[in-house]
Write an enzyme that holds these catalytic residues in place. Structure first.
Site, PDB file in Angstrom:
ATOM      1  N   HIS A 188       0.823  -1.227   0.000  1.00  0.00           N
ATOM      2  CA  HIS A 188       0.000   0.000   0.000  1.00  0.00           C
ATOM      3  C   HIS A 188       0.855   1.273   0.000  1.00  0.00           C
ATOM      4  O   HIS A 188       2.004   1.230  -0.377  1.00  0.00           O
ATOM      5  CB  HIS A 188      -0.991  -0.032   1.176  1.00  0.00           C
ATOM      6  CG  HIS A 188      -1.752  -1.335   1.243  1.00  0.00           C
ATOM      7  ND1 HIS A 188      -2.799  -1.620   0.398  1.00  0.00           N
ATOM      8  CD2 HIS A 188      -1.592  -2.437   2.017  1.00  0.00           C
ATOM      9  CE1 HIS A 188      -3.259  -2.846   0.670  1.00  0.00           C
ATOM     10  NE2 HIS A 188      -2.528  -3.364   1.640  1.00  0.00           N
ATOM     11  N   GLU A 209      -2.577   0.481   8.033  1.00  0.00           N
ATOM     12  CA  GLU A 209      -1.696  -0.572   7.505  1.00  0.00           C
ATOM     13  C   GLU A 209      -0.463  -0.016   6.793  1.00  0.00           C
ATOM     14  O   GLU A 209       0.659  -0.458   7.053  1.00  0.00           O
ATOM     15  CB  GLU A 209      -2.476  -1.482   6.542  1.00  0.00           C
ATOM     16  CG  GLU A 209      -1.632  -2.639   6.026  1.00  0.00           C
ATOM     17  CD  GLU A 209      -2.355  -3.506   4.998  1.00  0.00           C
ATOM     18  OE1 GLU A 209      -3.546  -3.262   4.740  1.00  0.00           O
ATOM     19  OE2 GLU A 209      -1.706  -4.407   4.461  1.00  0.00           O
ATOM     20  N   HIS A 268       2.530  -6.973   4.660  1.00  0.00           N
ATOM     21  CA  HIS A 268       1.175  -6.423   4.838  1.00  0.00           C
ATOM     22  C   HIS A 268       0.725  -6.650   6.269  1.00  0.00           C
ATOM     23  O   HIS A 268       1.340  -7.396   7.029  1.00  0.00           O
ATOM     24  CB  HIS A 268       0.182  -7.122   3.892  1.00  0.00           C
ATOM     25  CG  HIS A 268       0.287  -6.652   2.477  1.00  0.00           C
ATOM     26  ND1 HIS A 268      -0.664  -5.848   1.885  1.00  0.00           N
ATOM     27  CD2 HIS A 268       1.240  -6.870   1.534  1.00  0.00           C
ATOM     28  CE1 HIS A 268      -0.290  -5.586   0.629  1.00  0.00           C
ATOM     29  NE2 HIS A 268       0.868  -6.194   0.393  1.00  0.00           N
ATOM     30  N   GLU A 290       1.452 -11.413   6.301  1.00  0.00           N
ATOM     31  CA  GLU A 290       0.450 -10.590   6.991  1.00  0.00           C
ATOM     32  C   GLU A 290       0.848 -10.593   8.462  1.00  0.00           C
ATOM     33  O   GLU A 290       0.657 -11.581   9.172  1.00  0.00           O
ATOM     34  CB  GLU A 290      -0.957 -11.186   6.814  1.00  0.00           C
ATOM     35  CG  GLU A 290      -1.468 -11.197   5.380  1.00  0.00           C
ATOM     36  CD  GLU A 290      -2.128  -9.872   4.961  1.00  0.00           C
ATOM     37  OE1 GLU A 290      -2.053  -8.883   5.724  1.00  0.00           O
ATOM     38  OE2 GLU A 290      -2.713  -9.848   3.867  1.00  0.00           O
TER      39      GLU A 290
HETATM   40 ZN   LIG Z   1      -2.482  -5.126   2.705  1.00  0.00          ZN
END
Ligand SMILES: [Zn+2]
Length: 224
Positions: free
Chosen positions: A9, A22, A75, A136
């Site tokens: 992102h 995030e 992430h 993640e």
């Molecule tokens: Zn993400």
């Protein structure tokens, strides 16, 4: 060995936004992961170095053009869960092996809930031409995870685990990047420390050298 770090992102795309944002943490965790990998002797390229948007296609293109050996995307999750999981494109390849190699040590180091290794047809896993994984690192909408993700302690543990796994997978020697280095005693400039030693006058020069080896800054011996 070239490792491409993809900080998920950024800019107009903040990723999941809940207790924390995030994109802010993908940037800082990814940066630190790359910094430590460089200390361990890897070459590193980042998909972004501050808060701006980069398309998924561009991230893949950068890694492919650079000729990265491995692609690691960072992430943070959302959707009501807790813990850490690592994705590879499909079972049976180098991506799965790398995912398994990092997932275990990250869980060991952080003590986070182990959501395991999973498979997904994500563009950054699919369109990269080297083994690629996507970690993640916890849930931004979990109070427990979000509180931890914000701390330096959790970040360090995450990086320790991730780098340990990457090193084990690539056969590179791992050293704890946060091991405390014992510094010799520092000398306060305006305060002399008087050390009483007994040496032969002919050994005075050698004695000064030996004392300095202990971390002092002895210049002369006052003979008594
Ligand atoms: Zn993400």
């Amino acid at each position: 060995m070239k490792i491409f770090i993809d900080q998920g992102h950024g800019g107009s795309d903040p990723g999941a936004v809940s207790k924390i944002k995030e994109s802010e943490f993908t940037l800082s965790y990814g940066y630190e992961l790359g910094r430590v990998l460089m200390v361990l002797g890897f070459e590193v390229m980042y998909s972004r170095t501050s808060d701006y948007a980069v398309s998924l296609a561009e991230r893949c293109r950068m890694a492919n053009t650079w000729g990265a050996d491995y692609f690691i995307s960072i992430h943070f999750n959302s959707g009501g869960g807790i813990g850490i999981e690592t994705f590879a494109l499909s079972a049976g390849g180098q991506g799965e092996k790398l995912a398994k190699a990092v997932q275990g040590p990250i869980i060991d180091a952080t003590g986070a809930v182990n959501r395991g290794v999973k498979f997904a047809n994500f563009q950054v896993l699919r369109d990269t031409s080297m083994p690629a994984i996507l970690i993640e690192g916890g849930f931004v909408d979990s109070d427990i995870d979000a509180q931890k993700i914000k701390t330096e302690d959790y970040k360090r543990k995450f990086i320790q685990g991730a780098t340990k796994g990457i090193c084990a997978f690539t056969g590179v020697n791992w050293n704890d990047p946060y091991a405390v280095i014992v510094q010799p005693p520092s000398i306060v400039e305006d305060k002399d420390i008087y050390l009483s030693v007994r040496v032969l006058q002919s050994k005075a020069d050698q004695a000064i050298k030996d004392i300095n080896k202990l971390g002092f800054a002895a210049k002369k011996l006052d003979l008594a």
